[in-house]
Design an enzyme around this catalytic site. Structure first.
Site, PDB file in Angstrom:
ATOM      1  CG  HIS A   2      -5.176  50.425   4.333  1.00 20.72           C
ATOM      2  ND1 HIS A   2      -4.970  50.977   3.090  1.00 20.72           N
ATOM      3  CD2 HIS A   2      -5.764  51.386   5.084  1.00 20.72           C
ATOM      4  CE1 HIS A   2      -5.417  52.217   3.088  1.00 20.72           C
ATOM      5  NE2 HIS A   2      -5.898  52.495   4.257  1.00 20.72           N
ATOM      6  CB  CYS A  41      -2.250  57.030   4.992  1.00 19.24           C
ATOM      7  SG  CYS A  41      -3.699  58.036   4.670  1.00 19.24           S
ATOM      8  CG  HIS A  90      -5.600  54.003   8.808  1.00 15.64           C
ATOM      9  ND1 HIS A  90      -4.347  53.930   8.228  1.00 15.64           N
ATOM     10  CD2 HIS A  90      -6.454  54.329   7.810  1.00 15.64           C
ATOM     11  CE1 HIS A  90      -4.441  54.234   6.941  1.00 15.64           C
ATOM     12  NE2 HIS A  90      -5.711  54.463   6.655  1.00 15.64           N
ATOM     13  CG  HIS A 114     -10.567  53.172   5.254  1.00 17.89           C
ATOM     14  ND1 HIS A 114     -10.814  54.468   5.645  1.00 17.89           N
ATOM     15  CD2 HIS A 114      -9.257  53.132   4.906  1.00 17.89           C
ATOM     16  CE1 HIS A 114      -9.698  55.170   5.532  1.00 17.89           C
ATOM     17  NE2 HIS A 114      -8.735  54.390   5.087  1.00 17.89           N
ATOM     18  CG  ASP A 165     -15.886  41.663   6.124  1.00 20.09           C
ATOM     19  OD1 ASP A 165     -15.689  42.854   6.405  1.00 20.09           O
ATOM     20  OD2 ASP A 165     -16.787  40.975   6.647  1.00 20.09           O
ATOM     21  CG  HIS A 166     -14.247  41.750  10.143  1.00 23.12           C
ATOM     22  ND1 HIS A 166     -15.299  42.136   9.363  1.00 23.12           N
ATOM     23  CD2 HIS A 166     -14.519  42.206  11.396  1.00 23.12           C
ATOM     24  CE1 HIS A 166     -16.184  42.788  10.104  1.00 23.12           C
ATOM     25  NE2 HIS A 166     -15.731  42.850  11.334  1.00 23.12           N
ATOM     26  CD  GLU A 198      -8.909  54.852   1.554  1.00 22.30           C
ATOM     27  OE1 GLU A 198      -8.037  54.009   1.304  1.00 22.30           O
ATOM     28  OE2 GLU A 198      -8.643  56.074   1.621  1.00 22.30           O
TER      29      GLU A 198
END
Lengths: 139, 139, 139, 139, 139, 139
Positions: free
Chosen positions: B14, B33, B39, B41, B79-80, B126
């Site tokens: 994100h 950010c 980047h 998480h 996810d992914h 996070e």
């Protein structure tokens, strides 16, 4: 043998894809890790050095300086970055955990020696279920 | 009051940026950010439901079905993935942990009620240092 | 040397008792672990493989296939089972963490080689305070 | 090779200072760790032993007796103590993690051999980010 | 209700003793925690704030500024310090986890409000087995 | 409001089955948790009490006595036991996490009051992914 380990963390985006392959082949080999819009991880890095105790300090290495080296050479370069696009030392390489661990070794080995110790291993956790450990080209 | 919690995990990319602002203003407010190349998480999600014990099963809820709902409605969608680009229920929203927790609540509240319990909270980690907990619009 | 580790989990019942001994002797040697009605654990398994990086994928091994092997050969056989009664590869053996780690090595060594790597170690956590690590018959 | 590890914990105060140096030099080298009024840590100790499986018990070592040895020789001596002032086996030594790990090895090596195994390593975590591992004088 | 939590850490020495009591009475009530030469802990602090999402940022609060407040008001004052001797805001108070959690609340409540949120709770972990949570004088 | 939490652990076997149902129905509802030969878990218990700070001690409650109560009333009764067969206070009850949490509350509520505090919650982790929290019959 006496080892000292320092943990650092960085959060990065990446994807796994082989540019010489088609999108289909990439999807077949890398699955959801090949998502073209990226995904990411909270990476945990464990750098382990080997050395003798300095009798005056009780230390193998100056841990504060080791952490500074890791911040400068690794964390500032990788944290909140895209591993495929933003990182000079990964240019042209696959952004896998294995390649990343080996690349981090190469970025810091000389600096660890300058601090008076030897680099023993670089361990990199990608998730709580998957991690890689590299012991250098001579191990 | 009796609560049951299920943990699920997803890894996503994100960035934080406000489209109405300049790049400078985004960098000033969101710092690293706002990195334009993203980047990511390893997110940890804790979904907590509230209910009564069914005397025949000893359960508040069928945990297997709860996990299936969370997989279908949340994990498979996030996810992914890239939270800013790939997720229908986040379109047009900031991809902050706060907004993501509230959005996940909205995606699953009805399904939890259909399983015979009430949604109590959605907690979203996070990083190991930062997490958000949402208790619904009426709490 | 480059190592890659995959974590898997399983929850099982067991007891420690030597059939050639009396109940008293078993209680003396194994203490509460000899409880005739069993007890159990959330086991954490860490399987570590050793190999070279495939330059096309950046991987030592196909982690998805490794996880499938571990699911099929280990987790499906042990999870929600009684280690003393339900597990073919433990028949006639003590259900200690040590024996279990060695037995898991034997179940998966050939499969890891078929995936193109070498089995380096099997680590098995019985509790947060006790764990065993096995490096194979030749280490 | 088969290893078994036992975790123990102790909470202690210490400071890092070299008596032969001035306060200024100690502050320069040890930073906030040299605070004259002490600071402290929750130490985590991992003692790893190496051995053969006893076919009658399935054990490398009697884990209950190993834990008793660690309690008697290490935890009772260090827990809720000042490492610089209260610990006979640290008298005249620097209270660094490195020195503490080596000293713990020396306190327990003979006892582990008496229990029928060999001492393989002493790992000592000072914080979640820093730890030391010692493999003995012959490793 | 929407909550955001930030974790910080500090390592400190302390002891538990009531100055109005004899050494014997202190030892009886506080046990090994009364050791005159101090002991210490790795404290984990979780500060939770409550607020509304700012639609422009997606945030309840500026997490970077919250962390700076916690560093300045709490971590710099407590880290690598002796809680009984070195901390102005604990002077004349018992250095228990309960008192420390309440005192930290008092140090930061106003600052959190200035950042545009409300302080919801202060959670303080002394060990992995013991922790305290304070919800303010009006909860 | 001020809360103090104590963590304890126990390892136990159990199975989920409703005696009024057929084996097929049990398998359908409880899946692998109905395995007739049992399975087991490392349970983590978090007992939270509520109270006022005693100004002489800085404590809400005598944590050593709280831990002794939890050892006597809970851990000694459940650890290394079969929840379905060995535990008087679970006789005739389903051995689910929900029922176990409520039953533990009932075993310790009076004792906590005798120690001068109130029982606030009983949290019980069955795995790293599933846990239950009970706040008493009046919450």
């Amino acid at each position: 043998m006496l080892l000292l380990t320092r943990r650092e963390r960085f959060n990065a985006a990446h994807k796994l894809y082989q540019e010489e392959w088609s999108a289909e082949k990439n999807a077949e080999v890398f699955g959801k890790c090949a998502n073209k819009n990226w995904h990411g991880h909270n990476y945990e890095l464990f750098v382990t050095v080997k050395g003798e105790i300095n009798p005056l300090t009780g230390f193998i290495i100056d841990l504060k300086r080791l952490s500074e080296v890791l911040q400068e050479k690794v964390v500032e370069v990788l944290d909140h970055k895209n591993l495929n696009l933003d990182v000079p030392f990964l240019k042209g390489k696959m952004a896998s955990t294995e390649v990343l661990a080996v690349s981090i070794w190469n970025e810091i080995e000389k600096e660890v020696i300058e601090l008076g110790a030897f680099l023993h291993s670089v361990k990199l956790n990608e998730t709580e279920n998957n991690f890689v450990e590299y012991f250098g080209p001579n191990a």
